[in-house]
Design a protein around this motif. Structure first.
Motif, PDB file in Angstrom:
ATOM      1  N   MET A   1       0.844  -1.171   0.000  1.00 53.91           N
ATOM      2  CA  MET A   1       0.000   0.000   0.000  1.00 53.91           C
ATOM      3  C   MET A   1       0.892   1.237   0.000  1.00 53.91           C
ATOM      4  SD  MET A   1      -3.199   0.780   2.524  1.00 53.91           S
ATOM      5  CE  MET A   1      -2.514   1.771   3.806  1.00 53.91           C
ATOM      6  N   PRO A   2       0.590   2.217  -0.839  1.00 57.87           N
ATOM      7  CA  PRO A   2       1.412   3.420  -0.882  1.00 57.87           C
ATOM      8  C   PRO A   2       1.409   4.143   0.461  1.00 57.87           C
ATOM      9  CG  PRO A   2      -0.174   3.400  -2.699  1.00 57.87           C
ATOM     10  CD  PRO A   2      -0.517   2.259  -1.794  1.00 57.87           C
ATOM     11  N   THR A   3       2.528   4.760   0.790  1.00 55.97           N
ATOM     12  CA  THR A   3       2.608   5.536   2.025  1.00 55.97           C
ATOM     13  C   THR A   3       2.066   6.931   1.747  1.00 55.97           C
ATOM     14  OG1 THR A   3       4.575   4.315   2.652  1.00 55.97           O
ATOM     15  CG2 THR A   3       4.126   6.349   3.837  1.00 55.97           C
ATOM     16  N   ARG A   4       1.079   7.320   2.487  1.00 58.43           N
ATOM     17  CA  ARG A   4       0.438   8.620   2.316  1.00 58.43           C
ATOM     18  C   ARG A   4       0.309   9.289   3.673  1.00 58.43           C
ATOM     19  NH1 ARG A   4       0.987   8.757  -2.686  1.00 58.43           N
ATOM     20  NH2 ARG A   4      -0.377   7.630  -4.061  1.00 58.43           N
ATOM     21  N   LYS A   5       0.284  10.594   3.648  1.00 58.61           N
ATOM     22  CA  LYS A   5      -0.002  11.342   4.859  1.00 58.61           C
ATOM     23  C   LYS A   5      -1.424  10.976   5.292  1.00 58.61           C
ATOM     24  CE  LYS A   5      -0.633  15.951   6.606  1.00 58.61           C
ATOM     25  NZ  LYS A   5      -0.996  17.284   6.217  1.00 58.61           N
ATOM     26  N   THR A   6      -1.585  10.693   6.576  1.00 60.70           N
ATOM     27  CA  THR A   6      -2.882  10.260   7.056  1.00 60.70           C
ATOM     28  C   THR A   6      -3.610  11.428   7.704  1.00 60.70           C
ATOM     29  OG1 THR A   6      -1.933   8.093   7.451  1.00 60.70           O
ATOM     30  CG2 THR A   6      -4.069   8.505   8.414  1.00 60.70           C
ATOM     31  N   ASP A   7      -4.343  12.165   6.874  1.00 53.46           N
ATOM     32  CA  ASP A   7      -5.196  13.217   7.419  1.00 53.46           C
ATOM     33  C   ASP A   7      -6.607  12.643   7.563  1.00 53.46           C
ATOM     34  OD1 ASP A   7      -6.252  13.145   4.849  1.00 53.46           O
ATOM     35  OD2 ASP A   7      -5.330  15.029   4.224  1.00 53.46           O
ATOM     36  N   ARG A   8      -7.529  13.453   8.022  1.00 54.23           N
ATOM     37  CA  ARG A   8      -8.900  12.966   8.255  1.00 54.23           C
ATOM     38  C   ARG A   8      -9.546  12.427   6.985  1.00 54.23           C
ATOM     39  NH1 ARG A   8     -11.154  17.744  11.851  1.00 54.23           N
ATOM     40  NH2 ARG A   8     -10.027  17.236  13.747  1.00 54.23           N
ATOM     41  N   ARG A   9      -9.366  13.143   5.902  1.00 56.49           N
ATOM     42  CA  ARG A   9      -9.998  12.729   4.652  1.00 56.49           C
ATOM     43  C   ARG A   9      -9.401  11.405   4.165  1.00 56.49           C
ATOM     44  NH1 ARG A   9      -9.877  16.814  -0.247  1.00 56.49           N
ATOM     45  NH2 ARG A   9      -7.785  16.884   0.595  1.00 56.49           N
ATOM     46  N   THR A  10      -8.097  11.280   4.280  1.00 58.97           N
ATOM     47  CA  THR A  10      -7.436  10.032   3.890  1.00 58.97           C
ATOM     48  C   THR A  10      -7.929   8.886   4.755  1.00 58.97           C
ATOM     49  OG1 THR A  10      -5.471  11.196   3.124  1.00 58.97           O
ATOM     50  CG2 THR A  10      -5.198   8.876   3.697  1.00 58.97           C
ATOM     51  N   GLN A  11      -7.974   9.098   6.071  1.00 57.55           N
ATOM     52  CA  GLN A  11      -8.436   8.041   6.981  1.00 57.55           C
ATOM     53  C   GLN A  11      -9.890   7.683   6.705  1.00 57.55           C
ATOM     54  OE1 GLN A  11      -6.231   6.380   9.021  1.00 57.55           O
ATOM     55  NE2 GLN A  11      -7.964   5.001   8.959  1.00 57.55           N
ATOM     56  N   TYR A  12     -10.711   8.680   6.401  1.00 54.42           N
ATOM     57  CA  TYR A  12     -12.115   8.437   6.067  1.00 54.42           C
ATOM     58  C   TYR A  12     -12.209   7.550   4.822  1.00 54.42           C
ATOM     59  CZ  TYR A  12     -16.808   9.149   4.281  1.00 54.42           C
ATOM     60  OH  TYR A  12     -18.067   8.924   3.786  1.00 54.42           O
ATOM     61  N   THR A  13     -11.441   7.868   3.802  1.00 50.90           N
ATOM     62  CA  THR A  13     -11.483   7.096   2.558  1.00 50.90           C
ATOM     63  C   THR A  13     -11.022   5.662   2.801  1.00 50.90           C
ATOM     64  OG1 THR A  13     -11.071   9.098   1.276  1.00 50.90           O
ATOM     65  CG2 THR A  13     -10.695   6.995   0.162  1.00 50.90           C
ATOM     66  N   ILE A  14      -9.936   5.507   3.530  1.00 49.93           N
ATOM     67  CA  ILE A  14      -9.446   4.159   3.838  1.00 49.93           C
ATOM     68  C   ILE A  14     -10.510   3.375   4.604  1.00 49.93           C
ATOM     69  CG2 ILE A  14      -7.756   2.884   5.246  1.00 49.93           C
ATOM     70  CD1 ILE A  14      -5.714   5.108   4.419  1.00 49.93           C
ATOM     71  N   ASN A  15     -11.157   4.026   5.557  1.00 48.34           N
ATOM     72  CA  ASN A  15     -12.194   3.352   6.345  1.00 48.34           C
ATOM     73  C   ASN A  15     -13.394   2.949   5.501  1.00 48.34           C
ATOM     74  OD1 ASN A  15     -10.717   3.392   8.708  1.00 48.34           O
ATOM     75  ND2 ASN A  15     -11.636   5.293   9.433  1.00 48.34           N
ATOM     76  N   ILE A  16     -13.830   3.806   4.582  1.00 50.32           N
ATOM     77  CA  ILE A  16     -14.998   3.421   3.779  1.00 50.32           C
ATOM     78  C   ILE A  16     -14.649   2.314   2.790  1.00 50.32           C
ATOM     79  CG2 ILE A  16     -16.269   5.601   4.069  1.00 50.32           C
ATOM     80  CD1 ILE A  16     -15.447   6.298   1.159  1.00 50.32           C
ATOM     81  N   VAL A  17     -13.412   2.274   2.341  1.00 45.01           N
ATOM     82  CA  VAL A  17     -12.987   1.165   1.478  1.00 45.01           C
ATOM     83  C   VAL A  17     -12.984  -0.139   2.276  1.00 45.01           C
ATOM     84  CG1 VAL A  17     -11.046   0.197   0.171  1.00 45.01           C
ATOM     85  CG2 VAL A  17     -11.697   2.590  -0.153  1.00 45.01           C
ATOM     86  N   LYS A  18     -12.457  -0.104   3.497  1.00 50.36           N
ATOM     87  CA  LYS A  18     -12.442  -1.306   4.340  1.00 50.36           C
ATOM     88  C   LYS A  18     -13.875  -1.770   4.636  1.00 50.36           C
ATOM     89  CE  LYS A  18      -9.798   0.380   7.620  1.00 50.36           C
ATOM     90  NZ  LYS A  18      -8.911   0.540   8.786  1.00 50.36           N
ATOM     91  N   GLU A  19     -14.743  -0.835   4.968  1.00 48.01           N
ATOM     92  CA  GLU A  19     -16.139  -1.186   5.251  1.00 48.01           C
ATOM     93  C   GLU A  19     -16.813  -1.779   4.021  1.00 48.01           C
ATOM     94  OE1 GLU A  19     -18.090   2.278   6.866  1.00 48.01           O
ATOM     95  OE2 GLU A  19     -16.553   2.491   8.411  1.00 48.01           O
ATOM     96  N   ALA A  20     -16.576  -1.175   2.858  1.00 39.15           N
ATOM     97  CA  ALA A  20     -17.159  -1.685   1.612  1.00 39.15           C
ATOM     98  C   ALA A  20     -16.666  -3.107   1.334  1.00 39.15           C
ATOM     99  CB  ALA A  20     -16.812  -0.763   0.450  1.00 39.15           C
ATOM    100  N   PHE A  21     -15.376  -3.314   1.535  1.00 42.19           N
ATOM    101  CA  PHE A  21     -14.791  -4.635   1.330  1.00 42.19           C
ATOM    102  C   PHE A  21     -15.444  -5.665   2.258  1.00 42.19           C
ATOM    103  CE2 PHE A  21     -11.649  -7.816   2.617  1.00 42.19           C
ATOM    104  CZ  PHE A  21     -11.344  -8.386   1.390  1.00 42.19           C
TER     105      PHE A  21
END
Length: 195
Positions: A1-21
């Motif tokens: 997984m690419p290393t990205r700065k984890t701001d709120r929007r990034t964390q939100y996107t990661i969380n919705i992808v995990k939930e969708a999965f």
């Protein structure tokens, strides 16, 4: 997984992808899930997906890492499980192996039941637990690291199989079987220590 700065929007996107999965894995085997389906379920674009993940395996690994965090605060030593009652195991699940503790979170059950992923998941659990458990097994048995790893793999595969047979649901029969197997394993450890 690419290393990205984890701001709120990034964390939100990661969380919705995990939930969708996880929602998709409830209805489809892993082998039939696509990035397109995850994007549709998460209501994001493919380009957004690829900003955060290289592929679906990255999502699987992040979800498994979350599941393994359940066991992060596990006991630092191997207890003498043969002396523990079912009630004690119910009250102190940190005494249970990792895959048994993961079963507490219902959102991971379909993932853990996926027949295509069993060996992959066991491998991830082994990687997560090996460095803690091998020395503890050596301490309890007096065995060398290679033999302790054999016992570790046997215990991990057996624990996973029992959990899978019960669909990762902890009912009275499950607790009975766990207590029985833990007593069996503990007696084996004690036998090695005596020799």
């Amino acid at each position: 997984m690419p290393t990205r700065k984890t701001d709120r929007r990034t964390q939100y996107t990661i969380n919705i992808v995990k939930e969708a999965f996880l929602e998709l894995i409830n209805d489809h085997p892993y082998s039939q899930i696509t990035v397109t389906q995850v994007c549709r379920q998460a209501e994001i674009t493919r380009s957004t997906f690829y900003l955060h993940f290289n592929n679906l395996t990255d999502v699987l690994n992040v979800v498994l890492d979350d599941a393994l965090m359940i066991s992060k605060n596990s006991a630092e030593s191997l207890p003498n499980i043969s002396e523990l009652s079912i009630d004690c195991l119910k009250q102190n699940e940190s005494l249970l192996p990792t895959c048994q503790r993961i079963a507490s979170a219902t959102k991971y059950r379909a993932l853990l039941m996926d027949p295509d992923l069993s060996e992959y998941i066991i491998g991830r659990i082994a990687s997560h637990e090996r460095s803690k458990m091998i020395p503890l097994i050596q301490q309890r048995t007096g065995l060398n690291s290679q033999d302790a790893e054999t016992l570790f793999n046997y215990t991990l595969h057996g624990s996973f199989a029992i959990n899978k047979r019960h669909h990762f649901i902890k009912d009275d029969e499950w607790y009975h079987e766990v207590e029985l197997l833990n007593r069996f394993i503990n007696a084996g450890y004690q036998s090695f220590k005596k020799n």
